[in-house]
Write an enzyme that holds these catalytic residues in place. Structure first.
Site, PDB file in Angstrom:
ATOM      1  N   GLY A  15      42.568  35.587  41.652  1.00  0.00           N
ATOM      2  CA  GLY A  15      42.264  36.174  40.345  1.00  0.00           C
ATOM      3  C   GLY A  15      42.773  37.595  40.214  1.00  0.00           C
ATOM      4  N   THR A  71      31.962  36.348  41.171  1.00  0.00           N
ATOM      5  CA  THR A  71      30.519  36.438  41.434  1.00  0.00           C
ATOM      6  C   THR A  71      29.818  36.785  40.120  1.00  0.00           C
ATOM      7  OG1 THR A  71      30.921  38.735  42.100  1.00  0.00           O
ATOM      8  CG2 THR A  71      30.699  37.117  43.867  1.00  0.00           C
ATOM      9  N   GLU A 116      36.499  46.132  46.637  1.00  0.00           N
ATOM     10  CA  GLU A 116      37.714  46.607  45.966  1.00  0.00           C
ATOM     11  C   GLU A 116      37.352  47.558  44.834  1.00  0.00           C
ATOM     12  OE1 GLU A 116      40.900  46.301  46.876  1.00  0.00           O
ATOM     13  OE2 GLU A 116      40.970  47.781  45.292  1.00  0.00           O
ATOM     14  N   LYS A 131      29.596  49.699  46.682  1.00  0.00           N
ATOM     15  CA  LYS A 131      30.397  49.127  45.584  1.00  0.00           C
ATOM     16  C   LYS A 131      29.565  49.021  44.306  1.00  0.00           C
ATOM     17  CE  LYS A 131      33.301  47.121  43.077  1.00  0.00           C
ATOM     18  NZ  LYS A 131      34.460  47.783  42.503  1.00  0.00           N
ATOM     19  N   VAL A 163      33.847  52.470  21.932  1.00  0.00           N
ATOM     20  CA  VAL A 163      33.011  51.471  21.264  1.00  0.00           C
ATOM     21  C   VAL A 163      32.090  50.775  22.279  1.00  0.00           C
ATOM     22  CG1 VAL A 163      34.952  49.853  21.432  1.00  0.00           C
ATOM     23  CG2 VAL A 163      33.160  49.380  19.795  1.00  0.00           C
ATOM     24  N   CYS A 173      32.965  43.530  35.221  1.00  0.00           N
ATOM     25  CA  CYS A 173      32.135  44.002  36.335  1.00  0.00           C
ATOM     26  C   CYS A 173      31.024  44.988  36.009  1.00  0.00           C
ATOM     27  CB  CYS A 173      33.036  44.585  37.417  1.00  0.00           C
ATOM     28  SG  CYS A 173      34.051  43.296  38.155  1.00  0.00           S
ATOM     29  N   GLN A 197      28.843  45.568  33.606  1.00  0.00           N
ATOM     30  CA  GLN A 197      27.558  45.006  33.192  1.00  0.00           C
ATOM     31  C   GLN A 197      26.987  44.095  34.285  1.00  0.00           C
ATOM     32  OE1 GLN A 197      26.753  43.826  29.115  1.00  0.00           O
ATOM     33  NE2 GLN A 197      26.411  41.755  29.845  1.00  0.00           N
TER      34      GLN A 197
HETATM   35  P1  NAD Z   1      38.583  35.946  38.873  1.00  0.00           P
HETATM   36  O1  NAD Z   1      37.660  35.047  38.154  1.00  0.00           O
HETATM   37  O2  NAD Z   1      39.777  36.502  38.170  1.00  0.00           O
HETATM   38  O3  NAD Z   1      39.150  35.183  40.171  1.00  0.00           O
HETATM   39  C1  NAD Z   1      38.368  34.446  41.040  1.00  0.00           C
HETATM   40  C2  NAD Z   1      39.141  33.216  41.480  1.00  0.00           C
HETATM   41  O4  NAD Z   1      38.422  32.552  42.526  1.00  0.00           O
HETATM   42  C3  NAD Z   1      39.335  32.165  40.375  1.00  0.00           C
HETATM   43  O5  NAD Z   1      40.724  31.939  40.163  1.00  0.00           O
HETATM   44  C4  NAD Z   1      38.625  30.915  40.909  1.00  0.00           C
HETATM   45  O6  NAD Z   1      39.283  29.700  40.575  1.00  0.00           O
HETATM   46  C5  NAD Z   1      38.664  31.167  42.403  1.00  0.00           C
HETATM   47  N1  NAD Z   1      37.658  30.412  43.157  1.00  0.00           N
HETATM   48  C6  NAD Z   1      36.318  30.322  42.923  1.00  0.00           C
HETATM   49  N2  NAD Z   1      35.733  29.559  43.866  1.00  0.00           N
HETATM   50  C7  NAD Z   1      36.702  29.152  44.710  1.00  0.00           C
HETATM   51  C8  NAD Z   1      36.717  28.348  45.877  1.00  0.00           C
HETATM   52  N3  NAD Z   1      35.589  27.831  46.372  1.00  0.00           N
HETATM   53  N4  NAD Z   1      37.888  28.121  46.496  1.00  0.00           N
HETATM   54  C9  NAD Z   1      39.035  28.656  46.004  1.00  0.00           C
HETATM   55  N5  NAD Z   1      39.091  29.426  44.909  1.00  0.00           N
HETATM   56  C10 NAD Z   1      37.933  29.680  44.261  1.00  0.00           C
HETATM   57  O7  NAD Z   1      37.696  37.124  39.470  1.00  0.00           O
HETATM   58  P2  NAD Z   1      38.172  38.612  39.840  1.00  0.00           P
HETATM   59  O8  NAD Z   1      38.192  39.457  38.622  1.00  0.00           O
HETATM   60  O9  NAD Z   1      39.380  38.535  40.696  1.00  0.00           O
HETATM   61  O10 NAD Z   1      36.917  39.099  40.691  1.00  0.00           O
HETATM   62  C11 NAD Z   1      36.674  38.601  41.981  1.00  0.00           C
HETATM   63  C12 NAD Z   1      35.622  39.456  42.641  1.00  0.00           C
HETATM   64  O11 NAD Z   1      36.107  40.807  42.772  1.00  0.00           O
HETATM   65  C13 NAD Z   1      34.312  39.580  41.868  1.00  0.00           C
HETATM   66  O12 NAD Z   1      33.247  39.634  42.779  1.00  0.00           O
HETATM   67  C14 NAD Z   1      34.443  40.902  41.148  1.00  0.00           C
HETATM   68  O13 NAD Z   1      33.193  41.492  40.906  1.00  0.00           O
HETATM   69  C15 NAD Z   1      35.206  41.730  42.154  1.00  0.00           C
HETATM   70  N6  NAD Z   1      36.004  42.824  41.574  1.00  0.00           N
HETATM   71  C16 NAD Z   1      36.734  42.622  40.450  1.00  0.00           C
HETATM   72  C17 NAD Z   1      37.533  43.651  39.958  1.00  0.00           C
HETATM   73  C18 NAD Z   1      38.366  43.466  38.728  1.00  0.00           C
HETATM   74  O14 NAD Z   1      38.997  44.421  38.309  1.00  0.00           O
HETATM   75  N7  NAD Z   1      38.435  42.302  38.124  1.00  0.00           N
HETATM   76  C19 NAD Z   1      37.617  44.859  40.645  1.00  0.00           C
HETATM   77  C20 NAD Z   1      36.866  45.026  41.811  1.00  0.00           C
HETATM   78  C21 NAD Z   1      36.069  43.992  42.271  1.00  0.00           C
HETATM   79  C1  UGA Z   2      36.030  49.271  36.940  1.00  0.00           C
HETATM   80  C2  UGA Z   2      36.062  50.424  37.953  1.00  0.00           C
HETATM   81  O1  UGA Z   2      36.724  51.537  37.363  1.00  0.00           O
HETATM   82  C3  UGA Z   2      36.790  50.003  39.231  1.00  0.00           C
HETATM   83  O2  UGA Z   2      36.726  51.046  40.195  1.00  0.00           O
HETATM   84  C4  UGA Z   2      36.119  48.750  39.791  1.00  0.00           C
HETATM   85  O3  UGA Z   2      36.824  48.302  40.929  1.00  0.00           O
HETATM   86  C5  UGA Z   2      36.118  47.675  38.741  1.00  0.00           C
HETATM   87  O4  UGA Z   2      35.428  48.143  37.554  1.00  0.00           O
HETATM   88  C6  UGA Z   2      35.407  46.428  39.151  1.00  0.00           C
HETATM   89  O5  UGA Z   2      34.584  46.443  40.052  1.00  0.00           O
HETATM   90  O6  UGA Z   2      35.699  45.426  38.484  1.00  0.00           O
HETATM   91  P1  UGA Z   2      37.724  48.222  35.220  1.00  0.00           P
HETATM   92  O7  UGA Z   2      36.511  47.560  34.665  1.00  0.00           O
HETATM   93  O8  UGA Z   2      38.911  47.393  35.516  1.00  0.00           O
HETATM   94  O9  UGA Z   2      37.365  48.995  36.571  1.00  0.00           O
HETATM   95  O10 UGA Z   2      38.219  49.361  34.203  1.00  0.00           O
HETATM   96  P2  UGA Z   2      37.664  50.824  33.852  1.00  0.00           P
HETATM   97  O11 UGA Z   2      38.820  51.715  33.711  1.00  0.00           O
HETATM   98  O12 UGA Z   2      36.599  51.247  34.767  1.00  0.00           O
HETATM   99  O13 UGA Z   2      37.047  50.617  32.415  1.00  0.00           O
HETATM  100  C7  UGA Z   2      35.872  49.861  32.208  1.00  0.00           C
HETATM  101  C8  UGA Z   2      35.455  49.961  30.758  1.00  0.00           C
HETATM  102  O14 UGA Z   2      34.951  51.259  30.472  1.00  0.00           O
HETATM  103  C9  UGA Z   2      36.579  49.716  29.761  1.00  0.00           C
HETATM  104  O15 UGA Z   2      36.114  48.969  28.673  1.00  0.00           O
HETATM  105  C10 UGA Z   2      36.975  51.111  29.336  1.00  0.00           C
HETATM  106  O16 UGA Z   2      37.561  51.143  28.060  1.00  0.00           O
HETATM  107  C11 UGA Z   2      35.630  51.800  29.355  1.00  0.00           C
HETATM  108  N1  UGA Z   2      35.731  53.264  29.528  1.00  0.00           N
HETATM  109  C12 UGA Z   2      36.212  53.792  30.679  1.00  0.00           C
HETATM  110  C13 UGA Z   2      35.320  54.108  28.497  1.00  0.00           C
HETATM  111  O17 UGA Z   2      34.873  53.649  27.438  1.00  0.00           O
HETATM  112  N2  UGA Z   2      35.417  55.455  28.679  1.00  0.00           N
HETATM  113  C14 UGA Z   2      35.888  56.003  29.818  1.00  0.00           C
HETATM  114  O18 UGA Z   2      35.939  57.254  29.908  1.00  0.00           O
HETATM  115  C15 UGA Z   2      36.303  55.145  30.852  1.00  0.00           C
END
Ligand code: NAD
Ligand code: UGA
Length: 459
Positions: free
Chosen positions: A12, A93, A162, A217, A267, A273, A275
């Site tokens: 993902g 998750t 991450e 995290k 807005v 993540c 929320q």
């Molecule tokens: P995502 O939904 O984009 O990707 C997750 C992937 O895992 C999906 O493609 C799904 O098909 C796959 N999957 C689920 N169960 C599986 C299984 N049993 N075997 C193989 N594949 C499986 O999610 P994401 O945004 O990449 O987030 C993943 C994790 O990282 C979450 O816990 C999230 O909180 C964390 N995280 C996300 C971000 C972000 O910017 N999106 C940043 C930091 C941390």
């Molecule tokens: C956020 C964190 O910044 C990452 O460090 C973390 O890894 C990630 O969540 C995660 O765990 O998924 P992300 O959600 O990708 O990253 O993007 P952000 O830049 O943090 O923005 C989050 C939201 O807050 C967006 O809707 C953005 O528009 C808003 N935001 C951000 C504001 O409204 N004002 C700001 O000053 C900053």
């Protein structure tokens, strides 16, 4: 522990970019990213790099460099696990939608399934790395499953959350503020430290115990979201008092103790993540009986929901208390610029509120497909899919979207919006022409001088 083969479960927004960068920086390590979603894996393998499932500036170049050399995408999860020295778990998750903790706790079923699959497929010792964001003490459950259902091999568990942000993922991965690794076995911790140290200065690779890493995290995301809710709370006060929120942000952000980042009023924050992770933090605190702690963090979400709602309410009130049958053009649908991700985007909730008032919404977003926009609205189950398609139109060219609109709402801060011919846009709109800027993006476009009724958050 010499690592030559890595497997990552989950292709993902995190698994794809993080592992692509590891493969790019460590050509001596074979990295295989696996997923049960066949369409997603096919898209990662597409020879047309514009079709990668994740849009991130610079990602296509990284994938082009490493794919087929030491970076592979596959649906064969068992083989990739069996061959790997180190297995990352990077699956989703989400917030639980059923049972105990519904709407609050993290749903760990995908994590458990991964643990059971790793245990079943592993025929040699493995380092298992939590890359997903997890409740503190999840490693304990992982350990129990792996040790009780495995084939007698040894598992070392590490937490390596991450911190990348979408839209700047490649930059964040190439040059992280820090990398965090929690673990109990020094050899396993060092094996992962060595991988990152290939390109990250050693002093930026922090090591802690497992629980500190897991909790850090959730804490980092809670603090970041809290800053956004704090400035958004002030934005409402600015609107009543004649203060300007951007000026307030600058004034407080120059205090080095406060710092200037994450003080942009909006807005409301979106994304998959913030929320989810705060709700999870609240749930964990409550489960330990820490009600004041839970209550404190819950306010960050309450404020964010309020910000989205009052943006929608302000549109209705300003437009003479009715938007029924009026055409409102949304500029942007993604939760922030430079990503095609729409999860929890404020645009979804603002649209839902305006659709309740029977507005007609026309959406233009440079990276989000019509399919995704309808899926986001249908997921709310507020109205039927047919009704959503009747009231919402998705258009691929901005000027066409705006033609004949009563109002424009800016929901995402895409840079291209600033470069539009706003005089031409005004000429093609109903009068008076309203702009509601949920990002304070067009503050320098002199829209009031051109003749718009311009309303920006916090002004
Ligand atoms: P995502 O939904 O984009 O990707 C997750 C992937 O895992 C999906 O493609 C799904 O098909 C796959 N999957 C689920 N169960 C599986 C299984 N049993 N075997 C193989 N594949 C499986 O999610 P994401 O945004 O990449 O987030 C993943 C994790 O990282 C979450 O816990 C999230 O909180 C964390 N995280 C996300 C971000 C972000 O910017 N999106 C940043 C930091 C941390
Ligand atoms: C956020 C964190 O910044 C990452 O460090 C973390 O890894 C990630 O969540 C995660 O765990 O998924 P992300 O959600 O990708 O990253 O993007 P952000 O830049 O943090 O923005 C989050 C939201 O807050 C967006 O809707 C953005 O528009 C808003 N935001 C951000 C504001 O409204 N004002 C700001 O000053 C900053």
């Amino acid at each position: 522990m010499n690592i030559t083969k890595i497997c990552c479960i989950g292709a993902g927004y995190v698994g794809g970019p993080t592992m692509s960068v590891i493969a790019q920086k460590c050509p001596h390590i074979t990295v295989t990213i696996v997923d049960i979603n066949e369409a997603r894996i096919a898209a990662w393998n597409d020879s047309d790099l514009t079709k990668l499932p994740v849009y991130e500036p610079g990602l296509a170049e990284v994938v082009a460099e490493a794919r087929g050399r030491n970076l592979f995408f596959s649906t064969d999860v068992d083989t990739a696990i069996a061959e790997a020295d180190m297995v990352f778990i990077s699956v989703n998750t989400p917030t639980k939608t059923y049972g105990k903790g519904k709407g609050m706790a993290a749903d760990l079923k995908f994590i458990e399934l991964c643990a059971r699959q790793i245990a079943a497929a592993a025929t040699s010792d493995k380092i298992v790395v939590e890359k997903s964001t997890l409740p503190v003490r999840t490693a304990e459950a992982l350990k129990s499953i792996l040790h009780n259902t495995g084939n007698g091999v040894n598992f070392h568990i590490l937490s390596n959350p991450e911190f990348l942000a979408e839209g700047t993922a490649v930059q964040d991965l190439h040059n992280p503020d820090r990398v965090l690794i929690g673990g109990e076995t020094p050899e396993a911790v060092n094996a992962l430290v060595d991988i990152y140290a290939t390109w990250v200065p050693r002093e930026r690779v922090l090591t802690t115990n497992l629980w500190s890493s897991e909790l850090s995290k959730l804490t980092a995301n809670a603090f970041l979201a809290q800053r956004v809710s704090s400035i958004n709370a002030i934005s409402e006060l600015c609107e009543r008092t004649g203060a300007n929120v951007d000026e307030v942000s600058r004034a407080i952000g120059t205090d080095s103790r406060i710092g200037s980042k994450f003080l942009k009023a909006s807005v409301g924050f979106g994304g998959s993540c913030f929320q989810k992770d705060i709700l999870n933090l609240v749930y964990i605190a409550r489960s330990y009986g820490l009600h004041e702690v839970a209550h404190y963090w819950e306010q960050v979400i309450i404020m964010n929901d309020h910000q989205k709602q009052r943006f929608a309410d302000n549109i209705v009130q300003t437009m003479y208390n009715t938007v029924s049958g009026k055409k409102i053009a949304f500029l942007g649908w993604a939760f922030k610029k430079d990503t095609n991700d729409t999860r929890e985007s404020a645009a979804i909730y603002v649209a839902d509120s305006l659709l309740d008032e029977e507005a007609n919404i026309i959406v233009y977003d440079p990276k989000v497909s019509a399919k995704q926009i309808y899926a986001d609205l249908d997921y709310l189950c507020t109205r039927s899919p047919e009704e959503n398609r009747r009231l919402v139109t998705v258009i691929e060219t901005p000027y066409e979207a705006i033609q004949g609109a009563h109002a424009i709402a800016v929901l995402t801060e895409w840079d291209e919006f600033k470069g539009y011919d706003w005089k031409r846009i005004k000429d093609n709109m109903m009068k008076p022409a309203f702009v509601f800027d949920g990002r304070k993006l067009l503050a320098n476009n002199n829209l009031s001088d051109i003749g718009f009724n311009y309303y920006a958050i916090g002004e």
